[in-house]
Design a protein around this motif. Sequence first.
Motif, PDB file in Angstrom:
ATOM      1  N   UNK A  35       0.797  -1.222   0.000  1.00 39.24           N
ATOM      2  CA  UNK A  35       0.000   0.000   0.000  1.00 39.24           C
ATOM      3  C   UNK A  35       0.832   1.274   0.000  1.00 39.24           C
ATOM      4  N   UNK A  36       2.120   1.152  -0.293  1.00 38.86           N
ATOM      5  CA  UNK A  36       2.989   2.327  -0.298  1.00 38.86           C
ATOM      6  C   UNK A  36       2.869   3.131  -1.588  1.00 38.86           C
ATOM      7  N   UNK A  37       2.520   2.454  -2.667  1.00 41.45           N
ATOM      8  CA  UNK A  37       2.281   3.129  -3.940  1.00 41.45           C
ATOM      9  C   UNK A  37       1.000   2.578  -4.543  1.00 41.45           C
ATOM     10  N   UNK A  38       0.475   3.307  -5.492  1.00 42.11           N
ATOM     11  CA  UNK A  38      -0.758   2.926  -6.165  1.00 42.11           C
ATOM     12  C   UNK A  38      -0.437   2.512  -7.591  1.00 42.11           C
ATOM     13  N   UNK A  39      -1.195   1.598  -8.137  1.00 41.59           N
ATOM     14  CA  UNK A  39      -0.981   1.133  -9.517  1.00 41.59           C
ATOM     15  C   UNK A  39      -1.049   2.272 -10.534  1.00 41.59           C
ATOM     16  N   UNK A  40      -1.767   3.334 -10.204  1.00 42.41           N
ATOM     17  CA  UNK A  40      -1.947   4.450 -11.136  1.00 42.41           C
ATOM     18  C   UNK A  40      -0.850   5.506 -11.024  1.00 42.41           C
ATOM     19  N   UNK A  41       0.014   5.397 -10.026  1.00 46.81           N
ATOM     20  CA  UNK A  41       1.115   6.354  -9.894  1.00 46.81           C
ATOM     21  C   UNK A  41       2.095   6.187 -11.053  1.00 46.81           C
ATOM     22  N   UNK A  42       2.783   7.262 -11.422  1.00 49.57           N
ATOM     23  CA  UNK A  42       3.814   7.127 -12.457  1.00 49.57           C
ATOM     24  C   UNK A  42       5.005   6.330 -11.924  1.00 49.57           C
ATOM     25  N   UNK A  43       5.732   5.700 -12.815  1.00 50.70           N
ATOM     26  CA  UNK A  43       6.876   4.872 -12.427  1.00 50.70           C
ATOM     27  C   UNK A  43       7.907   5.680 -11.648  1.00 50.70           C
ATOM     28  N   UNK A  44       8.051   6.978 -11.956  1.00 50.72           N
ATOM     29  CA  UNK A  44       9.058   7.761 -11.229  1.00 50.72           C
ATOM     30  C   UNK A  44       8.782   7.832  -9.732  1.00 50.72           C
ATOM     31  N   UNK A  45       7.586   7.445  -9.292  1.00 50.22           N
ATOM     32  CA  UNK A  45       7.270   7.381  -7.866  1.00 50.22           C
ATOM     33  C   UNK A  45       8.204   6.401  -7.155  1.00 50.22           C
ATOM     34  N   UNK A  46       8.695   5.426  -7.879  1.00 48.20           N
ATOM     35  CA  UNK A  46       9.590   4.428  -7.291  1.00 48.20           C
ATOM     36  C   UNK A  46      10.902   5.041  -6.805  1.00 48.20           C
ATOM     37  N   UNK A  47      11.245   6.231  -7.285  1.00 48.70           N
ATOM     38  CA  UNK A  47      12.522   6.835  -6.890  1.00 48.70           C
ATOM     39  C   UNK A  47      12.590   7.073  -5.384  1.00 48.70           C
ATOM     40  N   UNK A  48      11.450   7.162  -4.707  1.00 49.40           N
ATOM     41  CA  UNK A  48      11.424   7.325  -3.253  1.00 49.40           C
ATOM     42  C   UNK A  48      11.954   6.085  -2.537  1.00 49.40           C
ATOM     43  N   UNK A  49      11.918   4.955  -3.213  1.00 52.08           N
ATOM     44  CA  UNK A  49      12.245   3.676  -2.588  1.00 52.08           C
ATOM     45  C   UNK A  49      13.540   3.063  -3.118  1.00 52.08           C
ATOM     46  N   UNK A  50      14.200   3.763  -4.026  1.00 55.59           N
ATOM     47  CA  UNK A  50      15.456   3.294  -4.611  1.00 55.59           C
ATOM     48  C   UNK A  50      16.553   4.248  -4.147  1.00 55.59           C
ATOM     49  N   UNK A  51      17.668   3.724  -3.640  1.00 53.74           N
ATOM     50  CA  UNK A  51      18.761   4.623  -3.236  1.00 53.74           C
ATOM     51  C   UNK A  51      19.174   5.528  -4.405  1.00 53.74           C
ATOM     52  N   UNK A  52      19.438   6.775  -4.078  1.00 50.84           N
ATOM     53  CA  UNK A  52      19.763   7.774  -5.102  1.00 50.84           C
ATOM     54  C   UNK A  52      20.890   7.309  -6.018  1.00 50.84           C
ATOM     55  N   UNK A  53      21.922   6.705  -5.452  1.00 52.71           N
ATOM     56  CA  UNK A  53      23.074   6.279  -6.254  1.00 52.71           C
ATOM     57  C   UNK A  53      22.731   5.139  -7.213  1.00 52.71           C
ATOM     58  N   UNK A  54      21.611   4.456  -6.966  1.00 46.52           N
ATOM     59  CA  UNK A  54      21.185   3.341  -7.816  1.00 46.52           C
ATOM     60  C   UNK A  54      20.186   3.763  -8.890  1.00 46.52           C
ATOM     61  N   UNK A  55      19.649   4.958  -8.756  1.00 43.80           N
ATOM     62  CA  UNK A  55      18.562   5.375  -9.640  1.00 43.80           C
ATOM     63  C   UNK A  55      18.971   5.370 -11.112  1.00 43.80           C
ATOM     64  N   UNK A  56      20.199   5.767 -11.420  1.00 42.15           N
ATOM     65  CA  UNK A  56      20.644   5.810 -12.818  1.00 42.15           C
ATOM     66  C   UNK A  56      20.568   4.412 -13.436  1.00 42.15           C
ATOM     67  N   UNK A  57      21.046   3.399 -12.724  1.00 36.33           N
ATOM     68  CA  UNK A  57      20.980   2.028 -13.235  1.00 36.33           C
ATOM     69  C   UNK A  57      19.535   1.561 -13.369  1.00 36.33           C
ATOM     70  N   UNK A  58      18.734   1.927 -12.397  1.00 37.94           N
ATOM     71  CA  UNK A  58      17.313   1.594 -12.397  1.00 37.94           C
ATOM     72  C   UNK A  58      16.638   2.201 -13.623  1.00 37.94           C
ATOM     73  N   UNK A  59      16.902   3.474 -13.850  1.00 38.81           N
ATOM     74  CA  UNK A  59      16.302   4.190 -14.974  1.00 38.81           C
ATOM     75  C   UNK A  59      16.785   3.636 -16.321  1.00 38.81           C
ATOM     76  N   UNK A  60      18.053   3.284 -16.411  1.00 34.12           N
ATOM     77  CA  UNK A  60      18.585   2.704 -17.648  1.00 34.12           C
ATOM     78  C   UNK A  60      17.916   1.374 -17.982  1.00 34.12           C
ATOM     79  N   UNK A  61      17.673   0.570 -16.965  1.00 31.53           N
ATOM     80  CA  UNK A  61      17.006  -0.714 -17.192  1.00 31.53           C
ATOM     81  C   UNK A  61      15.568  -0.504 -17.659  1.00 31.53           C
ATOM     82  N   UNK A  62      14.875   0.452 -17.077  1.00 37.91           N
ATOM     83  CA  UNK A  62      13.519   0.775 -17.527  1.00 37.91           C
ATOM     84  C   UNK A  62      13.533   1.218 -18.990  1.00 37.91           C
ATOM     85  N   UNK A  63      14.473   2.103 -19.316  1.00 41.85           N
ATOM     86  CA  UNK A  63      14.578   2.611 -20.680  1.00 41.85           C
ATOM     87  C   UNK A  63      14.895   1.479 -21.663  1.00 41.85           C
ATOM     88  N   UNK A  64      15.801   0.601 -21.269  1.00 36.98           N
ATOM     89  CA  UNK A  64      16.175  -0.532 -22.120  1.00 36.98           C
ATOM     90  C   UNK A  64      14.971  -1.413 -22.438  1.00 36.98           C
TER      91      UNK A  64
END
Length: 77
Positions: free
Chosen positions: A23-52
């Motif tokens: 219940x921390x996020x909603x299915x209708x939230x944008x994917x960038x909402x996940x950045x609250x739960x991913x360490x900042x230093x990992x976000x670039x890798x996370x974002x690259x995988x999404x883009x790929x």
Amino acid sequence: MNTTVKYNIEVIKKEALQLVKKGLINRQHPIYTLCKYIPHREWVNFELELEKNEFLLRDRIIDLLNHESWEDDCGCI
């Protein structure tokens, strides 16, 4: 020592599903909402995988959960 976590799309989908179930996020939230739960230093890798995998940060969380299974709670057809 390099402690960078390697994200793959399946890990991202599982993380998103767990956050939805908690219940921390909603299915209708944008994917960038996940950045609250991913360490900042990992976000670039996370974002690259999404883009790929052709996901945009403005896409909805539900787009990551396309294989989510639903239980039949009424038992009717």
